[in-house]
Design an enzyme around this catalytic site. Structure first.
Site: not given
Length: 321
Positions: A55, A77, A80, A82, A117, A181-183, A206, A210, A212, A275, A306, A309
């Protein structure tokens, strides 16, 4: 605001723009994965990107194009975790005030990092409130520029630099798998893959809870769903965007799914054999690809990991279950 679809030229421009700010993350291979599947896997490790996820690419690319007035007023913005961290870090680097709308149940590590941050965090209930509406209202009230997590051409172009780097490093690939997620990641990577490896089959993955995006591509319209309950918190979106849908519809071979238990197994593989720590959402691509059997045998396969975290307590509890 209506935006034009980004192109590969935008991805190339984004690569120049983020150079020196984003890490050029390593590509890892695994003899174990290759032996088990008969394929040659190339893992683009965005879990090792700044702030721990791809991201940062899109967030920095978007904020770096703000004019003086936008920089002074600030960015807002919703995410959730990232994208929240990406915008917060990019804003700190560029000297831009940042407001982030995050769900009350977002992973604690992601919330802490976002605040660390320097961003202001506004919380909401993802199961009963509309984060996009909250974002629009706050943007209008305070004069902020809204940078959504995926449905924005600058964000999409930035995310596509991950696949650009991958293919530049390892050469043409036969198949590319990326979480959905949103693409934003998939659509950006599709722009890069189609330009640099024209014969590549592009797959989004996905959570099974979900699907979608899968339904949207198969039904020919954007499908809205309730927030899915899955450990892949980075893909708990309710719908894809109009920009990402248009690119995915044009470029994606298919959208696949992976169940939570398959994500845990992939997390365990990455931790034990390679690892590295990969969060559940980051495991979507590999979890789906490894199930395809003969369809991937003998193929050169790129997989976008991706992000990494995940709370360590959560990580340990999932792997020990």
């Amino acid at each position: 605001m209506t935006f034009a679809l980004p192109t590969y030229a935008d991805v190339a421009a984004a690569a120049d723009r983020i150079h020196g700010a984003a890490h050029r993350t390593p590509v890892m291979t695994s003899r174990t994965a290759d032996a088990a599947t008969g394929a040659s896997f190339f893992f683009k490790c965005e879990n090792l990107q700044r702030m721990g996820a791809f991201k940062f690419r899109g967030g920095f690319n978007a904020l770096a194009q703000f004019d003086a007035a936008q920089k002074k007023a600030g960015v807002i913005t919703f995410s959730s975790g990232n994208h929240a961290q990406a915008v917060a870090l990019a804003a700190r680097i560029l000297g831009i005030p940042a407001t982030i709308i995050m769900p009350t149940d977002a992973p604690a590590a992601k919330v802490a990092a976002t605040k660390g941050y320097g961003a202001r965090v506004v919380t909401y209930d993802r199961y009963s409130e509309d984060r996009e509406e909250i974002g629009r209202k706050l943007a209008e009230k305070d004069g902020l520029t809204l940078i959504p997590p995926y449905n924005h051409p600058h964000v999409i172009a930035g995310q596509g630099t991950a696949a650009k780097e991958l293919i530049e490093e390892v050469g043409p690939i036969d198949m590319l798998f990326a979480p959905v997620g949103g693409g934003g990641l998939l659509s950006g990577c599709a722009l890069a893959a189609r330009e640099l490896a024209p014969a590549c089959a592009i797959y989004g993955v996905e959570p099974a809870a979900g699907n979608d995006a899968q339904r949207s591509l198969r039904e020919g319209k954007i499908i809205h769903i309730d927030t899915p309950k899955t450990i892949a918190d980075g893909a708990q979106t309710q719908h894809i965007g109009d920009l990402t849908y248009a690119i995915m519809k044009r470029e994606a071979a298919d959208i696949l799914t992976a169940a939570d238990d398959e994500l845990v197994e992939a997390m365990r593989f990455f931790a034990a054999r390679m690892k590295i720590v990969v969060e559940p959402t980051g495991c979507l691509g590999f979890a789906a690809a490894r199930k395809l059997g003969d369809a991937i045998e003998g193929k050169r396969i790129g997989v976008i990991l991706s992000g990494g975290n995940v709370d360590m307590e959560r990580f340990c509890s999932l792997l020990s279950a």
